[in-house]
Enzyme design. Sequence first.
Site, PDB file in Angstrom:
ATOM      1  N   HIS A 121       0.877  -1.175   0.000  1.00 53.10           N
ATOM      2  CA  HIS A 121       0.000   0.000   0.000  1.00 53.10           C
ATOM      3  C   HIS A 121       0.918   1.229   0.000  1.00 53.10           C
ATOM      4  CE1 HIS A 121      -2.857   2.919   1.753  1.00 53.10           C
ATOM      5  NE2 HIS A 121      -3.827   2.057   1.515  1.00 53.10           N
ATOM      6  N   ASP A 198       2.800  -4.585   8.033  1.00 54.61           N
ATOM      7  CA  ASP A 198       1.579  -3.801   7.857  1.00 54.61           C
ATOM      8  C   ASP A 198       0.403  -4.765   7.997  1.00 54.61           C
ATOM      9  OD1 ASP A 198      -0.696  -2.627   6.858  1.00 54.61           O
ATOM     10  OD2 ASP A 198       0.252  -1.794   5.069  1.00 54.61           O
ATOM     11  N   GLN A 201      -4.841  -5.246   6.824  1.00 59.35           N
ATOM     12  CA  GLN A 201      -5.814  -6.194   6.281  1.00 59.35           C
ATOM     13  C   GLN A 201      -5.813  -7.518   7.043  1.00 59.35           C
ATOM     14  OE1 GLN A 201      -8.115  -5.577   4.033  1.00 59.35           O
ATOM     15  NE2 GLN A 201      -7.364  -3.541   3.515  1.00 59.35           N
ATOM     16  N   LYS A 224     -10.806  -0.683  10.059  1.00 53.33           N
ATOM     17  CA  LYS A 224     -10.941  -1.823   9.152  1.00 53.33           C
ATOM     18  C   LYS A 224     -11.372  -3.081   9.895  1.00 53.33           C
ATOM     19  CE  LYS A 224      -8.061  -0.014   5.559  1.00 53.33           C
ATOM     20  NZ  LYS A 224      -6.925  -0.150   4.647  1.00 53.33           N
ATOM     21  N   CYS A 362      -4.706   2.324  -3.769  1.00 56.16           N
ATOM     22  CA  CYS A 362      -3.507   2.878  -3.129  1.00 56.16           C
ATOM     23  C   CYS A 362      -2.310   1.953  -3.295  1.00 56.16           C
ATOM     24  CB  CYS A 362      -3.731   3.144  -1.641  1.00 56.16           C
ATOM     25  SG  CYS A 362      -5.041   4.285  -1.298  1.00 56.16           S
TER      26      CYS A 362
HETATM   27  C1  LIG Z   1      -5.931   0.577   4.566  1.00 53.68           C
HETATM   28  C2  LIG Z   1      -4.539   0.130   4.496  1.00 53.68           C
HETATM   29  C3  LIG Z   1      -3.493   0.959   4.939  1.00 53.68           C
HETATM   30  C4  LIG Z   1      -3.726   2.363   5.440  1.00 53.68           C
HETATM   31  O1  LIG Z   1      -4.564   2.383   6.546  1.00 53.68           O
HETATM   32  P1  LIG Z   1      -5.123   3.772   7.102  1.00 53.68           P
HETATM   33  O2  LIG Z   1      -6.167   3.342   8.080  1.00 53.68           O
HETATM   34  O3  LIG Z   1      -5.715   4.489   5.922  1.00 53.68           O
HETATM   35  O4  LIG Z   1      -4.004   4.500   7.705  1.00 53.68           O
HETATM   36  C5  LIG Z   1      -2.210   0.466   4.878  1.00 53.68           C
HETATM   37  N1  LIG Z   1      -1.961  -0.770   4.424  1.00 53.68           N
HETATM   38  C6  LIG Z   1      -2.932  -1.597   4.001  1.00 53.68           C
HETATM   39  C7  LIG Z   1      -2.575  -2.960   3.528  1.00 53.68           C
HETATM   40  C8  LIG Z   1      -4.249  -1.169   4.007  1.00 53.68           C
HETATM   41  O5  LIG Z   1      -5.211  -1.984   3.580  1.00 53.68           O
END
Ligand SMILES: *Cc1c(COP(=O)(O)O)cnc(C)c1O
Length: 404
Positions: A121, A198, A201, A224, A362
């Site tokens: 992302h 990260d 998800q 999320k 993104c």
């Molecule tokens: C949504 C997402 C982000 C960013 O998250 P924010 O809540 O917008 O800061 C980063 N990495 C992944 C894989 C995402 O799905």
Amino acid sequence: MIDVGKIRAQFPLLHQKVNGENLVYFDNGASTQKPQVVIDAIAQYYSNDNANIHRGVHYLSQKATDKFEETRDTVQAFINANKSCEIIFTKGTTDSINLVANGYRSMLNKGDDIIISEMEHHSNIVPWQMCCEVSGATLKVIPILDNGDLDMDAFENLLSEKTKLVAVTHISNALGTINPVEKLIALTHKVGAKILIDGAQATPHALVDVQGLDVDFYCFSAHKMYGPTGVGVLYGKEALLNELPPYQGGGEMIKEVSFEKTTYADLPHKFEAGTPNIAGVIAFKAAMDFITDLGISTIAKHEDTLVQYATKQLLTISGMQFIGEAKKRAALVSFNIESLHPYDIGVLLDKMGIAIRTGHHCAQPIMEHYKVPGTARMSFAIYNTKEEIDSCITAIKKAQTMLA
Ligand SMILES: *Cc1c(COP(=O)(O)O)cnc(C)c1O
């Protein structure tokens, strides 16, 4: 078996018409809807408990502080961290990654390497580019295979004694690929580097055990995983967070301030300057309790059934092209339909009350890899149903005739 009807009843937003049709919400990868318990927790805080935290000796301040810290303990248990001071509240995954990347600016030098992957992302790309620009370190990128898996051989070749930090996603928001994080972590540690995962998800769909993984930094967002926007978590091993310089200066993050010298507060407060999203953090506990009560494996199982069903039904559409067919995938299907622009599909589906995501998600480099302008993405949550997938497939077929 779960009773999806009973779960749906807890989400007020789902029961509405959009453009005259029952709403079908398939954009959970961007943000999930909120159960009533989360909405109530926010209202309860502002109606009864509102005060600033960690400051006043008075009753309300103490109550707000206790509730805020209760969420920290819940996060600690949720991801199995060793200590609650290893849980830093941020604005979200983006903010968490920036916090670490900003700290590494002064810890890296020319000749050091940072490794990310092609499927990241933008939130896990740009902060590292900025870090490299300031520190002189070099950014290296793990390529992906055409099916959407990371090229692990290439990763091993990139690793060296120059590697200082690896930053990779747990689950790809564009492809659904579940990365072999255990292996990534073990290989990274073998060369003495640190690793940030990260988890934006992953926390909504999979059990995360930071101690079991032995991960150094782990980032995720409340919104999320059925929680409020504007709240996120940075988990870091205590020793590493102690080494990392503070991100922002201000109230709450200090021990003593004078114009000659300021000393910083201990963890976790060192990284929590200013008044945070207190209501959001408190309500985040209700979201984690919601997940824990259902069981994350129950949620994952339901979503896997939906992914398999959607994949099968999408195959009945002519010109269907899946983007990302990794062996291990979760929670979403990304696709294109021959000769149709994903944006047009999204607009027509919206007219029929169906919310999907279209575009680059993104993750422009991954779109570049597949030479597509974007994809259409259906991403699922615990409240979605096979009937909704049927409606979506019918709507796509209708859109296809209209656009032909
Ligand atoms: C949504 C997402 C982000 C960013 O998250 P924010 O809540 O917008 O800061 C980063 N990495 C992944 C894989 C995402 O799905």
